[in-house]
Design a protein around this motif. Structure first.
Motif, short mmCIF file in Angstrom:
data_model
loop_
_atom_site.label_atom_id
_atom_site.label_comp_id
_atom_site.label_asym_id
_atom_site.label_seq_id
_atom_site.Cartn_x
_atom_site.Cartn_y
_atom_site.Cartn_z
N HIS B 54 -46.38 3.86 46.76
CA HIS B 54 -46.05 4.73 47.84
C HIS B 54 -46.38 6.28 47.55
N THR B 55 -45.83 6.68 46.43
CA THR B 55 -46.04 7.85 45.82
C THR B 55 -47.63 8.22 45.60
N LEU B 56 -48.16 7.07 44.78
CA LEU B 56 -49.68 7.30 44.78
C LEU B 56 -50.57 7.35 46.13
N GLU B 57 -49.97 6.85 46.83
CA GLU B 57 -50.77 6.76 48.31
C GLU B 57 -50.41 8.38 48.81
N ALA B 58 -49.29 8.75 48.75
CA ALA B 58 -49.02 9.97 49.59
C ALA B 58 -49.76 11.06 48.58
N ASP B 59 -50.01 10.77 47.20
CA ASP B 59 -50.77 11.80 46.71
C ASP B 59 -52.15 11.54 46.59
N GLY B 60 -52.58 10.63 47.50
CA GLY B 60 -54.04 10.40 47.52
C GLY B 60 -55.12 9.68 46.61
N LEU B 61 -54.05 8.99 45.63
CA LEU B 61 -54.68 8.44 44.56
C LEU B 61 -55.05 7.05 44.97
N VAL B 62 -54.42 6.38 45.69
CA VAL B 62 -54.89 5.13 46.39
C VAL B 62 -54.81 5.03 47.80
N THR B 63 -55.53 4.19 48.55
CA THR B 63 -55.40 3.98 49.95
C THR B 63 -55.05 2.62 49.89
N VAL B 64 -54.55 2.34 51.23
CA VAL B 64 -53.90 0.87 51.61
C VAL B 64 -54.55 0.41 52.99
N ARG B 65 -54.66 -1.18 53.04
CA ARG B 65 -55.15 -1.63 53.90
C ARG B 65 -54.48 -2.89 54.09
N GLU B 66 -54.25 -3.44 55.42
CA GLU B 66 -53.27 -4.69 55.58
C GLU B 66 -54.21 -5.54 55.73
N LYS B 67 -54.05 -6.87 55.03
CA LYS B 67 -54.93 -7.98 55.19
C LYS B 67 -53.95 -9.35 55.24
N GLU B 68 -54.47 -10.33 56.29
CA GLU B 68 -53.87 -11.48 56.39
C GLU B 68 -54.10 -12.37 55.57
N ALA B 69 -53.26 -12.99 54.62
CA ALA B 69 -53.41 -14.10 53.71
C ALA B 69 -53.82 -15.49 54.50
N GLU B 70 -54.47 -16.49 53.70
CA GLU B 70 -54.47 -17.63 54.36
C GLU B 70 -53.30 -18.50 54.90
N THR B 71 -51.97 -18.08 54.03
CA THR B 71 -50.90 -18.50 54.65
C THR B 71 -50.11 -17.99 56.00
N GLY B 72 -51.05 -16.83 56.37
CA GLY B 72 -50.46 -15.90 57.55
C GLY B 72 -49.87 -14.89 57.07
N ARG B 73 -49.57 -14.62 55.89
CA ARG B 73 -48.66 -13.39 55.66
C ARG B 73 -49.44 -12.45 55.43
N VAL B 74 -48.95 -11.37 55.88
CA VAL B 74 -49.80 -9.98 56.01
C VAL B 74 -49.16 -9.22 54.85
N ARG B 75 -50.46 -8.90 54.00
CA ARG B 75 -50.15 -8.20 52.82
C ARG B 75 -50.86 -6.78 52.73
N LYS B 76 -50.08 -5.71 52.00
CA LYS B 76 -50.78 -4.56 51.71
C LYS B 76 -51.75 -4.32 50.66
N TYR B 77 -53.04 -4.18 50.72
CA TYR B 77 -53.71 -4.10 49.48
C TYR B 77 -53.91 -2.67 49.12
N TYR B 78 -53.72 -2.45 47.80
CA TYR B 78 -53.96 -0.90 47.27
C TYR B 78 -55.18 -0.74 46.56
N ARG B 79 -56.11 0.24 46.89
CA ARG B 79 -57.25 0.36 46.08
C ARG B 79 -57.44 1.83 45.76
N ILE B 80 -57.79 1.96 44.45
CA ILE B 80 -57.83 3.34 43.96
C ILE B 80 -58.98 4.29 44.57
N THR B 81 -58.46 5.69 44.72
CA THR B 81 -59.55 6.34 45.21
C THR B 81 -60.47 7.14 44.10
N ARG B 82 -61.22 8.06 44.55
CA ARG B 82 -62.05 8.72 43.55
C ARG B 82 -61.16 9.81 42.86
#
Lengths: 259, 112
Positions: B54-82
């Protein structure tokens, strides 16, 4: 926190120990609007952990206990989360979003008021409604273009009612005698000659045009009109004829074998 | 061999950014990947990963998106930014310098 558990699907039942662990975490996070998202993410993590252990042969209770133990001290996690989810920052963000929304709404309303967008929206809607389908048949005279397409066929009080949709484009201005007098139309279907029952163009009808005859670029006017036919049997086709001396036109619309 | 917790402090962010520089991941996936790559040496308490993310996200070092897994569970995926990639490079240099100096002191090797 409670609302998060209430919203979950009934099958997603969490053990009480997990709930307790999450509640301790959230007690440390002062910015309440973020509680739900935090709880959801932590619970999803524990579900993943439990599923992994169950795959390895652990029974559910043991898998839940092992998962929970791996999560660590909830108060420590909560205090660390509180450092990022600062209340003042959160509220500032919320306030900015509300302010931006309010500004956008004001700008949109001002634009509507100043530029007459409601009329534009209405005209665009009319424009879309006016567009004849590609399958429409059409006839062209010196002063007009007429499109016709088969409309709905339905059974009402033991009779069959069939609609024909017309789109008519006329020169503007028209000289005397050049107007299309729709009541002069005759209609015949594959079963014989018939009467046109109605010309629905009232506000409740789908042909209603709030602007009446509409001006078009290039010296044209246009309007939409419906013909409602009352028949004994579903029609396969119907022919409408307009007798007008040298400017006669005839259109045949087809519903096919089974309208 | 388990590592003293205090030794891991400060390097966790570097390891998380490093994992994310390869692909986007969700929290649990990062924990298992971290354990696997370190031969189960780095098994941090799993809950402590989220404040870091969450700190990395607040600092703009990663972004987050929610994605539903096959099991129906919603996960937050983190991706590194430039920006995150840039910080990762800086942290790598910092880490290499740090370990080099520590080795120089502890093992008596001469720094390059």
């Amino acid at each position: 926190m409670k609302s998060f558990f209430r919203k979950k699907k009934p099958e997603a039942v969490y053990c009480q120990d997990w709930r307790n662990w999450c509640e301790v975490v959230l007690r440390e996070v002062r910015f309440r609007p973020d509680h739900e998202a935090i709880a959801r993410e932590l619970m999803a993590h524990m579900e993943d952990g439990r599923a992994d252990l169950e795959r390895l042969g652990y029974d559910r209770t043991l898998a839940e206990q092992r998962t929970l133990r791996a999560m660590g001290d909830p108060a420590e996690v909560g205090r660390a989360l509180d450092q990022t989810h600062k209340p003042w920052l959160g509220w500032l963000w919320q306030a900015t979003r509300i302010l931006l929304l309010a500004l956008s709404l004001t700008a949109a309303m001002t634009l509507f008021a100043v530029t007459g967008l409601p009329e534009l929206v209405q005209r665009t809607r009319t424009e879309l409604l006016w567009e004849p389908p590609a399958s429409a048949v059409w006839a062209e005279t010196e002063h007009a273009v007429i499109y016709a397409a088969p409309g709905e066929v339905r059974e009402e009080n033991g009779h069959i009612t069939a609609d024909i949709d017309l789109w008519i484009k006329m020169r503007d201005p028209l000289a005397a005698g050049q107007e299309i007098q729709l009541w002069d139309l005759t209609c015949r279907d594959n079963w014989g000659t018939l009467e046109i029952r109605d010309w629905p163009n009232q506000p409740e009808s789908r042909y209603w045009q709030p602007f009446g005859l509409e001006d078009m670029p290039g010296g044209w006017q246009r309007f939409r009109q419906g013909l409602e036919l009352t028949l004994d049997q579903p029609p396969q086709w119907a022919e409408i004829t307009y007798p007008n001396g040298s400017a006669d036109w005839k259109l045949r619309v087809e519903w096919g074998e089974e309208p | 061999m388990k590592i003293d917790k205090s030794l891991m402090t400060g390097s966790t962010t570097l390891m998380v950014l490093s994992l994310l520089s390869r692909k986007e991941m969700y929290g649990y996936q990062m924990i298992t990947e971290l354990a696997r790559r370190s031969d189960h040496t780095f098994e941090l308490k799993e809950g402590t990963l989220y404040p870091i993310l969450h700190t990395l996200e607040a600092d703009g070092l990663v972004t987050v998106r929610e994605k539903e897994a096959e099991t129906g569970r919603v996960r937050k995926y983190y991706r590194i930014t430039r920006k995150g990639l840039k910080v990762l490079e800086e942290k790598k240099v910092e880490w290499n310098t740090f370990t080099e100096k520590v080795n120089a002191v502890v093992c008596g090797t001469s720094p390059a």
